[in-house]
Design an enzyme around this catalytic site. Structure first.
Site, PDB file in Angstrom:
ATOM      1  N   ARG A 168       7.767 -13.289  45.238  1.00 14.30           N
ATOM      2  CA  ARG A 168       6.954 -14.676  45.611  1.00 14.30           C
ATOM      3  C   ARG A 168       7.129 -15.759  44.421  1.00 14.30           C
ATOM      4  NH1 ARG A 168       1.327 -13.447  48.342  1.00 14.30           N
ATOM      5  NH2 ARG A 168       1.551 -15.585  48.446  1.00 14.30           N
ATOM      6  N   ARG A 190     -24.991 -21.172  32.980  1.00 21.24           N
ATOM      7  CA  ARG A 190     -23.809 -21.583  34.037  1.00 21.24           C
ATOM      8  C   ARG A 190     -24.469 -21.235  35.387  1.00 21.24           C
ATOM      9  NH1 ARG A 190     -19.080 -20.423  31.255  1.00 21.24           N
ATOM     10  NH2 ARG A 190     -18.023 -21.035  33.153  1.00 21.24           N
ATOM     11  N   PRO A 247      -0.415  -7.246  40.921  1.00 19.86           N
ATOM     12  CA  PRO A 247      -0.560  -6.264  39.708  1.00 19.86           C
ATOM     13  C   PRO A 247      -1.752  -6.682  38.891  1.00 19.86           C
ATOM     14  CG  PRO A 247       1.772  -7.417  39.705  1.00 19.86           C
ATOM     15  CD  PRO A 247       0.944  -7.921  40.718  1.00 19.86           C
ATOM     16  N   GLU A 248      -2.545  -5.773  38.930  1.00 20.95           N
ATOM     17  CA  GLU A 248      -3.878  -6.309  38.017  1.00 20.95           C
ATOM     18  C   GLU A 248      -3.706  -5.489  36.615  1.00 20.95           C
ATOM     19  OE1 GLU A 248      -7.247  -7.092  39.222  1.00 20.95           O
ATOM     20  OE2 GLU A 248      -7.025  -6.962  41.466  1.00 20.95           O
ATOM     21  N   HIS A 266      15.952 -10.471  44.848  1.00 23.05           N
ATOM     22  CA  HIS A 266      14.724 -10.780  44.196  1.00 23.05           C
ATOM     23  C   HIS A 266      14.816 -10.475  42.588  1.00 23.05           C
ATOM     24  CE1 HIS A 266      13.319 -12.463  47.806  1.00 23.05           C
ATOM     25  NE2 HIS A 266      13.358 -11.320  48.202  1.00 23.05           N
TER      26      HIS A 266
END
Ligand SMILES: [Zn+2]
Length: 271
Positions: free
Chosen positions: A110, A152, A2-3, A91
């Protein structure tokens, strides 16, 4: 995985169906996800009203009067809203029962997700405290990225996927926004001009907004029962397109691994 857009759609679905409802029961079916389930919960949630749901990066915040449930969906988490008599699925790790005969189910095969309780200001919780600005909120623009990247040497893709830089830009949207901005994902972050960071910040906003708009269309057709419709077709230009011609210049899209993540780019359009 999921984003941010999927989490935003989940937030909107829960907001429209569960806000102002009261919790009748909290049932956990495991003790452990990425962290102990409901770690820190010493309040009785029974009878408490859900005041509102927020998103911070890829975290969901369920606000109650005495505190906040913080949920992260991890790699494989999803939320369903069912009638209370619907049987549990494999699950399902958490069920929250609500007035109105509804039950929220958190499913996570998971188990990289998490559900914790924050009794104080959730934005000061250790999980959220160090997060960078919201990509769709104030405080995120090209000037910010430019300033933050000076000195950076890390690759720009890693830089924008770091949640301390900006909250919730995952792999798909990092790939897509770098393509739209014409920036090579491996370019050193400190070596990119302010003008190019302006394009990148705009591209990040655009790709996320476009995905959320697609999800919103699907959500409008959802009846409020079953899995929240977060699997909407994405319009992608490079992600998963290795070997296919670039939409701009027809050069085949390249794929490399960066930090163990699939990275897609056009070697001609992205410098
Ligand atoms: Zn190209």
């Amino acid at each position: 995985m999921p984003e941010l857009p999927e989490v935003e759609i989940t937030k909107r679905a829960i907001s429209s169906h569960l806000v102002k409802k009261k919790v009748l029961a909290v049932s956990a079916f495991t003790e452990m996800l990425r962290l102990p389930l409901m770690d820190g919960l010493d309040e009785d949630l029974h009878g408490r009203t859900l005041l509102h749901v927020e998103r911070r990066g890829k975290y969901l915040l369920f606000r109650f009067d005495p505190g906040t449930i913080i949920i992260h969906l991890g790699m494989s988490g999803s939320i369903r809203i069912e009638t209370s008599d619907t049987s549990m699925k494999k699950h399902d790790h958490l069920a929250l029962s609500w007035t109105g005969g509804l039950s929220l189910r958190l499913n996570d095969p998971r188990r990289f997700g998490l559900v914790v309780w924050a009794s104080g200001d959730p934005l000061q919780h250790p999980l959220l405290k160090g997060l960078g600005p919201e990509p769709l909120g104030d405080g995120f623009d090209g000037e910010y990225l430019f300033r933050r990247s000076r000195g950076r040497e890390l690759a720009v893709k890693r830089f924008i996927m770091d949640s301390h830089t900006v909250a919730g830009v995952g792999n798909i949207y990092a790939n897509e926004s770098l393509f739209h901005a014409g920036i090579h994902p491996g370019r050193s972050a400190g070596n990119i001009s302010q003008a190019r960071y302006h394009r990148l910040a705009e591209a990040i906003r655009e790709v996320l907004t476009r995905a959320i708009d697609l999800g919103e269309k699907k959500l409008k057709r959802w009846q409020g029962k079953g899995e929240i419709p977060t699997r909407f077709p994405l319009i992608l230009d490079v992600y998963g397109k290795d070997g296919e011609p670039c939409n701009r210049c027809r050069t085949p899209i390249s794929q490399i691994r960066m930090d163990g993540r699939s990275t897609y780019f056009c070697r001609k359009c992205q410098r």
